[in-house]
Scaffold this motif. Structure first.
Motif, mmCIF file in Angstrom:
data_model
loop_
_atom_site.group_PDB
_atom_site.id
_atom_site.type_symbol
_atom_site.label_atom_id
_atom_site.label_comp_id
_atom_site.label_asym_id
_atom_site.label_seq_id
_atom_site.Cartn_x
_atom_site.Cartn_y
_atom_site.Cartn_z
ATOM 1 N N GLN A 181 0.872 -1.248 -0.130
ATOM 2 C CA GLN A 181 -0.226 0.044 -0.087
ATOM 3 C C GLN A 181 0.866 1.440 0.051
ATOM 4 O O GLN A 181 0.700 2.201 -0.785
ATOM 5 N N LEU A 182 1.853 1.135 0.864
ATOM 6 C CA LEU A 182 2.912 2.269 0.910
ATOM 7 C C LEU A 182 3.507 2.455 -0.714
ATOM 8 O O LEU A 182 3.791 3.709 -0.876
ATOM 9 N N TYR A 183 3.898 1.517 -1.123
ATOM 10 C CA TYR A 183 4.393 1.542 -2.372
ATOM 11 C C TYR A 183 3.713 2.168 -3.496
ATOM 12 O O TYR A 183 4.045 3.091 -4.230
ATOM 13 N N LEU A 184 2.333 1.720 -3.616
ATOM 14 C CA LEU A 184 1.618 2.482 -4.426
ATOM 15 C C LEU A 184 1.258 3.807 -4.251
ATOM 16 O O LEU A 184 1.362 4.663 -5.006
ATOM 17 N N ASN A 185 1.305 4.356 -2.890
ATOM 18 C CA ASN A 185 0.840 5.560 -2.654
ATOM 19 C C ASN A 185 1.816 6.452 -2.837
ATOM 20 O O ASN A 185 1.794 7.527 -3.474
ATOM 21 N N GLN B 37 9.015 2.618 -18.321
ATOM 22 C CA GLN B 37 9.581 3.730 -17.673
ATOM 23 C C GLN B 37 9.197 4.185 -16.319
ATOM 24 O O GLN B 37 10.079 4.586 -15.469
ATOM 25 N N LEU B 38 7.916 3.873 -16.182
ATOM 26 C CA LEU B 38 7.297 4.234 -14.865
ATOM 27 C C LEU B 38 8.180 3.499 -13.759
ATOM 28 O O LEU B 38 8.538 3.858 -12.515
ATOM 29 N N LEU B 39 8.109 2.107 -13.907
ATOM 30 C CA LEU B 39 8.835 1.118 -12.984
ATOM 31 C C LEU B 39 10.279 1.243 -12.907
ATOM 32 O O LEU B 39 10.918 0.714 -12.092
ATOM 33 N N LYS B 40 10.851 1.813 -13.943
ATOM 34 C CA LYS B 40 12.422 1.988 -13.816
ATOM 35 C C LYS B 40 12.689 2.897 -12.982
ATOM 36 O O LYS B 40 13.758 2.825 -12.301
ATOM 37 N N ASN B 41 11.966 3.895 -12.326
ATOM 38 C CA ASN B 41 12.194 4.697 -11.330
ATOM 39 C C ASN B 41 12.363 3.862 -9.865
ATOM 40 O O ASN B 41 12.699 4.742 -8.863
ATOM 41 N N TYR B 42 11.920 2.517 -9.868
ATOM 42 C CA TYR B 42 11.741 1.882 -8.614
ATOM 43 C C TYR B 42 12.461 0.775 -8.696
ATOM 44 O O TYR B 42 12.143 -0.445 -8.690
ATOM 45 N N SER B 43 13.905 0.724 -8.845
ATOM 46 C CA SER B 43 14.739 -0.081 -8.856
ATOM 47 C C SER B 43 15.036 -0.943 -7.510
ATOM 48 O O SER B 43 14.248 -0.347 -6.443
ATOM 49 N N THR B 44 15.713 -1.871 -7.371
ATOM 50 C CA THR B 44 15.772 -2.740 -6.015
ATOM 51 C C THR B 44 16.319 -1.941 -5.107
ATOM 52 O O THR B 44 15.550 -1.751 -3.889
ATOM 53 N N GLU B 45 17.299 -0.887 -5.423
ATOM 54 C CA GLU B 45 17.923 0.054 -4.304
ATOM 55 C C GLU B 45 17.013 0.996 -4.071
ATOM 56 O O GLU B 45 16.713 1.252 -2.690
ATOM 57 N N THR B 46 16.186 1.477 -4.634
ATOM 58 C CA THR B 46 15.164 2.600 -4.362
ATOM 59 C C THR B 46 13.969 1.819 -3.831
ATOM 60 O O THR B 46 13.691 2.570 -2.898
ATOM 61 N N ASP C 108 14.105 -0.573 -1.536
ATOM 62 C CA ASP C 108 14.492 -0.736 -0.247
ATOM 63 C C ASP C 108 14.529 0.620 0.734
ATOM 64 O O ASP C 108 14.453 0.640 1.799
ATOM 65 N N LYS C 109 14.980 1.566 -0.244
ATOM 66 C CA LYS C 109 15.114 3.074 0.484
ATOM 67 C C LYS C 109 13.545 3.451 0.968
ATOM 68 O O LYS C 109 13.585 4.254 1.866
ATOM 69 N N ILE C 110 12.836 3.401 -0.090
ATOM 70 C CA ILE C 110 11.537 4.069 0.326
ATOM 71 C C ILE C 110 10.488 3.305 1.183
ATOM 72 O O ILE C 110 9.302 3.758 1.540
ATOM 73 N N LEU C 111 10.961 2.003 1.216
ATOM 74 C CA LEU C 111 9.958 1.207 2.130
ATOM 75 C C LEU C 111 10.574 0.598 3.602
ATOM 76 O O LEU C 111 11.917 0.765 3.593
ATOM 77 N N PRO C 112 9.846 0.404 4.626
ATOM 78 C CA PRO C 112 10.388 0.236 5.718
ATOM 79 C C PRO C 112 11.453 -0.982 5.877
ATOM 80 O O PRO C 112 11.414 -1.877 4.923
ATOM 81 N N GLU C 113 12.342 -1.092 6.711
ATOM 82 C CA GLU C 113 13.462 -1.965 6.819
ATOM 83 C C GLU C 113 12.771 -3.558 7.186
ATOM 84 O O GLU C 113 11.857 -3.592 8.066
ATOM 85 N N ARG C 114 13.100 -4.449 6.342
ATOM 86 C CA ARG C 114 12.236 -5.905 6.595
ATOM 87 C C ARG C 114 13.504 -6.775 6.424
ATOM 88 O O ARG C 114 14.500 -6.653 6.226
ATOM 89 N N PRO D 295 6.442 -5.216 -8.421
ATOM 90 C CA PRO D 295 6.216 -4.799 -9.698
ATOM 91 C C PRO D 295 5.309 -5.665 -10.569
ATOM 92 O O PRO D 295 4.436 -5.237 -11.488
ATOM 93 N N LEU D 296 5.214 -6.993 -10.129
ATOM 94 C CA LEU D 296 4.155 -7.809 -10.560
ATOM 95 C C LEU D 296 2.764 -7.315 -10.399
ATOM 96 O O LEU D 296 1.861 -7.642 -11.417
ATOM 97 N N PHE D 297 2.540 -7.044 -9.347
ATOM 98 C CA PHE D 297 1.252 -6.472 -8.779
ATOM 99 C C PHE D 297 0.708 -5.448 -10.024
ATOM 100 O O PHE D 297 -0.422 -5.443 -10.203
ATOM 101 N N LEU D 298 1.578 -4.731 -10.262
ATOM 102 C CA LEU D 298 1.460 -3.607 -11.288
ATOM 103 C C LEU D 298 1.244 -4.092 -12.651
ATOM 104 O O LEU D 298 0.412 -3.380 -13.451
ATOM 105 N N ARG D 299 1.931 -4.814 -13.183
ATOM 106 C CA ARG D 299 2.058 -5.448 -14.572
ATOM 107 C C ARG D 299 0.613 -6.385 -14.563
ATOM 108 O O ARG D 299 0.361 -6.498 -15.886
ATOM 109 N N GLN D 300 0.384 -7.084 -13.607
ATOM 110 C CA GLN D 300 -0.703 -8.172 -14.016
ATOM 111 C C GLN D 300 -2.159 -7.350 -13.717
ATOM 112 O O GLN D 300 -2.586 -7.575 -12.440
#
Length: 532
Positions: A146-150, A173-182, A184-190, A203-208
């Motif tokens: 939910q935070l990712y989508l927001n 192009q949209l998902l390119k802005n959210y690489s693995t590094e990005t 992990d940076k924008i979401l809580p530590e897990r 990313p699959l949630f957005l593609r499917q």
């Protein structure tokens, strides 16, 4: 980071902020911000209950949606809602119409249930693929998604339409802005396991995409529009302020009367708000030497009126002003006399020091630009023809047309020298709108605007919440903001994307300047036509 990389990142940030600005500009031009405010009011009454005063509603919107609206904005929206029967007004206490209240509650409940189903179905798939996940892990993943989508919708706004009508290239192009590094940076530590699941599954949630997800994303997009249309984030606001630093507002004599407390309090309040707002955006507020001289001449005429007025006891002076049929120069003196005991002679003497009084308010006096008598005489004739059968005295007419000629000349000079400077004449005289409209050349920008117009133009670019991003995330954890379907025009997305696309070939600074200037001029014209 090298200089080239820093410049590239800076330009990317400006392009991002430009995208956010376009949302507000289009909303302002299409006059849909008022629809957003009516939405907030209805939802607030649904939350806090009926039979509320305007003040209760202002505070309620702040409490429920974390947004600050002025009493004037709320009053305008309440009037609109009352006129179309959605809200009942009983002696200044407002309530949702019964059927409307039920409709809103039902829609909010359906939105919440629908969202829960979207994530429950996703968790079924995730549980099959990763059978060892605990219930707590599933809750963490849902919260992170939910935070990712927001964050995506907050960052990209109208561009998220590609999630509803997917095009492979645009989605990549949209998902390119959210690489693995990005990510992990924008979401809580897990844990490493949850991080890996996020990298693969989000990313699959957005593609499917299926129809239900399209409807869900459309709800978030509409809510994002509503949020973005009524305010800008702090970084975008800074860019706007940087641009508005190029604006110069010349004050008319009637505004000086307000600034010096010589007019009724309501008018003075509007003038002070407009000037303070302009200054807060970095606009340069100035007075011409001609206006200083006209003010002095005007005070000379008022002097005779004041000295011929009857004496009044100090303890009765303010009462006398309050019960007077109109506010004028004499009642202004009575208020000052009640407050300080100042004599009529000292009151007049103090006011004749116009430049010093302006300096005390940090308003500079600009040196004169001379124009030939033939130029001014010709323009005075045009003014009187435009206002016929009304006429202005010769002194006032020459002062007014001087400022039209001045504004026109300063704009021409700025254009020839390729400067970003913009010039306007700020006045309380609505007759100048008629003069301006009837004498302006085809395609020429108006030279004059009124204080209330300036306030309305700048208001959408203000900050309504202390923490823009945090307020967004908090709001989108609730169903109300995602129940905004139908609040805004269906073609709004296309208009926003078209505006952004039309300026992609320009440096962001230049694009921002053009868009803001275009919006400012459009709003001056649109708001004056409504007023007239």
């Amino acid at each position: 980071m090298n200089k080239q990389g820093f410049t590239q990142n800076k330009n990317e940030l400006k392009h991002h902020l430009l995208r956010r600005l376009v949302h507000v500009v289009i909303g302002n031009e299409e006059n849909v911000a008022s629809s957003a405010i009516t939405f907030f009011i209805e939802q607030t009454l649904s939350e806090i209950g009926n039979n509320k005063s305007q003040r209760d509603i202002v505070q309620g919107v702040r409490q429920v949606f974390l947004l600050n609206f002025t009493p004037e904005e709320i009053a305008g929206a309440l009037e609109k809602l009352s006129s179309n029967g959605k809200i009942l007004n009983t002696a200044g206490r407002y309530s949702l119409e019964v059927n409307r209240a039920e409709e809103i509650k039902k829609k909010n409940a359906e939105t919440r249930t629908f969202e829960e189903r979207i994530f429950a179905e996703w968790l079924v798939v995730i549980s099959i693929k990763y059978p060892n996940l605990s219930d707590d892990d599933k809750k963490r993943l849902t919260a992170d998604l939910q935070l990712y989508l927001n964050k995506i919708f907050l960052q990209h706004g109208a561009e998220c339409v590609t999630l509803i009508y997917p095009e492979e290239e645009k989605l990549n192009q949209l998902l390119k802005n959210y690489s693995t590094e990005t990510l992990d940076k924008i979401l809580p530590e897990r844990s490493e396991l949850l991080k890996e699941i996020r990298r693969v599954e989000f990313p699959l949630f957005l593609r499917q995409i299926d129809n239900e997800k399209k409807i869900y994303f459309a709800g978030i997009l509409d809510g994002t529009f509503v949020y973005n249309l009524v305010q800008v984030d702090p970084l975008t606001q800074k860019l706007i302020r940087d641009n508005y630093k190029n604006y110069h507002l010349y004050l008319d004599t009637n505004l000086l009367y307000s600034l010096f407390d010589l007019q009724d309090k309501r008018r003075t309040s509007t003038v002070e708000k407009a000037i303070n707002q302009a200054k807060s955006f970095g606009m340069k507020v100035v007075v011409s030497q001609q206006t200083v001289e006209e003010m002095k001449k005007s005070l000379t005429l008022k002097k005779e009126l004041l000295f011929s007025s009857p004496a009044i006891k100090r303890e009765l002076a303010e009462v006398g002003a309050d019960i007077s049929e109109e506010e004028n120069f004499v009642t202004a003196y009575w208020r000052a006399f009640h407050k300080t005991g100042i004599s009529k002679e000292d009151f007049i003497e103090k006011l004749t020091h116009v430049s010093e009084l302006l300096a005390a308010k940090n308003i500079p006096v600009e040196k004169s630009v001379e124009f030939g008598n033939d130029v001014i005489d010709k323009e005075v004739e045009l003014l009187n023809t435009a206002l016929s059968p009304q006429r202005k005295t010769d002194n006032v007419a020459r002062h007014d047309v001087y400022h039209k000629v001045l504004i026109r000349e300063l704009r021409k000079e700025a254009e020839q020298q390729q400067k970003p400077d913009k010039y306007w004449f700020l006045s309380l005289d609505s007759l100048l709108l008629t003069y301006d409209r009837n004498t302006r050349e085809k395609g020429e920008t108006p030279f004059v605007l009124l204080p209330h117009q300036l306030l309305q133009i700048l208001r959408p670019f203000g900050q309504r919440t202390q923490d823009y991003d945090a307020a967004f995330f908090e709001l989108f954890s609730r169903p109300q903001i995602k129940s905004a379907q139908g609040v805004l025009p269906t073609n709004l997305t296309q208009k926003i994307l078209a505006k952004m696309s039309g300026f992609n070939d320009l440096p962001p600074d230049i694009a921002l300047g053009i868009i803001l200037d275009q919006s400012f001029r459009k709003n001056v014209w649109g708001r004056r036509m409504t007023r007239l």
